[in-house]
Design a protein around this motif. Structure first.
Motif, mmCIF file in Angstrom:
data_model
loop_
_atom_site.group_PDB
_atom_site.id
_atom_site.type_symbol
_atom_site.label_atom_id
_atom_site.label_comp_id
_atom_site.label_asym_id
_atom_site.label_seq_id
_atom_site.Cartn_x
_atom_site.Cartn_y
_atom_site.Cartn_z
ATOM 1 N N PRO A 196 4.252 -6.348 -12.343
ATOM 2 C CA PRO A 196 3.491 -5.169 -11.934
ATOM 3 C C PRO A 196 2.198 -5.503 -11.185
ATOM 4 O O PRO A 196 1.318 -4.655 -11.070
ATOM 5 N N ASP A 197 2.094 -6.724 -10.671
ATOM 6 C CA ASP A 197 0.862 -7.151 -9.999
ATOM 7 C C ASP A 197 1.199 -8.020 -8.804
ATOM 8 O O ASP A 197 2.355 -8.083 -8.361
ATOM 9 N N GLY A 201 7.662 -4.377 0.316
ATOM 10 C CA GLY A 201 7.414 -3.064 -0.243
ATOM 11 C C GLY A 201 8.297 -2.715 -1.425
ATOM 12 O O GLY A 201 8.569 -1.539 -1.676
ATOM 13 N N MET A 202 8.717 -3.736 -2.191
ATOM 14 C CA MET A 202 9.606 -3.487 -3.324
ATOM 15 C C MET A 202 9.105 -4.224 -4.556
ATOM 16 O O MET A 202 9.799 -5.043 -5.155
ATOM 17 N N GLY A 203 7.853 -3.920 -4.912
ATOM 18 C CA GLY A 203 7.298 -4.410 -6.161
ATOM 19 C C GLY A 203 7.781 -3.540 -7.310
ATOM 20 O O GLY A 203 8.870 -2.972 -7.271
ATOM 21 N N PRO A 247 0.488 3.473 -7.462
ATOM 22 C CA PRO A 247 1.572 3.125 -8.390
ATOM 23 C C PRO A 247 1.223 3.342 -9.854
ATOM 24 O O PRO A 247 2.114 3.445 -10.692
ATOM 25 N N GLU A 248 -0.066 3.416 -10.184
ATOM 26 C CA GLU A 248 -0.477 3.411 -11.590
ATOM 27 C C GLU A 248 0.139 4.526 -12.433
ATOM 28 O O GLU A 248 0.555 4.264 -13.582
ATOM 29 N N PRO A 249 0.225 5.766 -11.941
ATOM 30 C CA PRO A 249 0.832 6.801 -12.793
ATOM 31 C C PRO A 249 2.270 6.487 -13.193
ATOM 32 O O PRO A 249 2.664 6.718 -14.346
#
Length: 269
Positions: A90-91, A100-102, A121-123
């Motif tokens: 997640p980092d 673009g595919m984390g 992305p956090e929510p």
């Protein structure tokens, strides 16, 4: 308002089984609020789901479990990886950020924009990614407490022809790719998988997709946790992209069962 699908589910196996079949990418389900935040139109979104979903892998794991003498446990993602991808970091350690595919995708398999620029992305990480990671960690801990070992067997599939997002798409695309980790994949586990899937035209290692999934709590520190990723080329069992399963699914389920069924005996030994 429709009810949101269950984000994940742990299916109980035999108390004495150390095996945990992990199925992270089999679902096409998208909560309404996630769908509303995606830039693609309905037809383009369905096409993207055809390409990105490891179709029928949940059924594959279920069939394998049913035929095992000692039933493994199963942890199945109930949501599409377009919500979050639970197998990404997640980092900024995640190499797939380059396309673009984390953990939260911003682009599609064809490198088109999936979410508007500036989407945070956090929510999604807080609502879906972190609870999933905690639940998987707990499932592994439970197997360790019950049996002294845990084996995470990742069940995936991949397209016959490389898609533009693939970072290692120019390498071999064997019928069955076995993803390994130098710390968590013992040689005997790899050999067992090679023997189980030998009848499908051969196996390869770490191409086109390398590595395997281990909860961060255990990663690189706890040798009691074994791990292996099974990547099945989709032409072996389904019509691509996103079509129905064929007769190959049953044979692959039998091979997966052969891999899993003796893990408890090996762990005890």
């Amino acid at each position: 308002m429709s009810r949101e699908p269950e984000p994940f589910q742990l299916m109980c196996g035999a108390a004495e089984s150390p095996a945990l079949l992990h199925v992270p990418h089999s679902s096409r389900a998208l909560p309404e609020h996630v769908r509303d935040g995606i830039s693609l139109g309905d037809e383009a979104l369905e096409t993207e789901l055809d390409h990105i979903t490891d179709s029928h892998t949940a059924e594959l794991a279920a069939r394998a479990s049913e035929s095992c003498a000692v039933s493994p446990w199963r942890f199945v993602n109930g949501l599409s990886r377009l919500v979050v991808d639970p197998e990404r970091f997640p980092d900024d350690r995640e190499e797939m950020l380059a396309v673009g595919m984390g953990a939260v995708y911003t682009h599609t398999t064809h490198r088109e924009r999936l979410r508007p620029p500036g989407t945070r992305p956090e929510p999604l990480l807080d609502r879906y990614f972190h609870p999933y990671a905690r639940a998987m960690t707990a499932a592994v801990d439970e197997r360790l407490a019950a049996t002294g070992r845990a084996f995470v067997i990742d069940v995936h599939s991949y397209p016959t022809t490389a898609l533009p997002y693939e970072l290692h798409g120019t390498g071999p695309r064997p019928p069955v790719c076995l993803g390994t980790d130098p710390f968590h994949t013992p040689p005997w586990l790899l050999a067992r998988a090679e023997a189980a899937f030998a009848g499908f035209g051969g196996t390869g290692r770490d191409s086109p997709f390398p590595g395997t999934y281990v909860p961060l709590k255990h990663y690189g520190t706890d040798r009691r946790v074994g791990a292996l990723m099974i990547e099945i080329r989709r032409d072996l069992y389904m019509t691509e992209p996103g079509g129905p399963a064929g007769p190959g699914l049953g044979a692959l389920a039998a091979a997966l069962a052969a891999l899993v069924d003796g893990l408890g005996v090996r762990a005890a030994g």
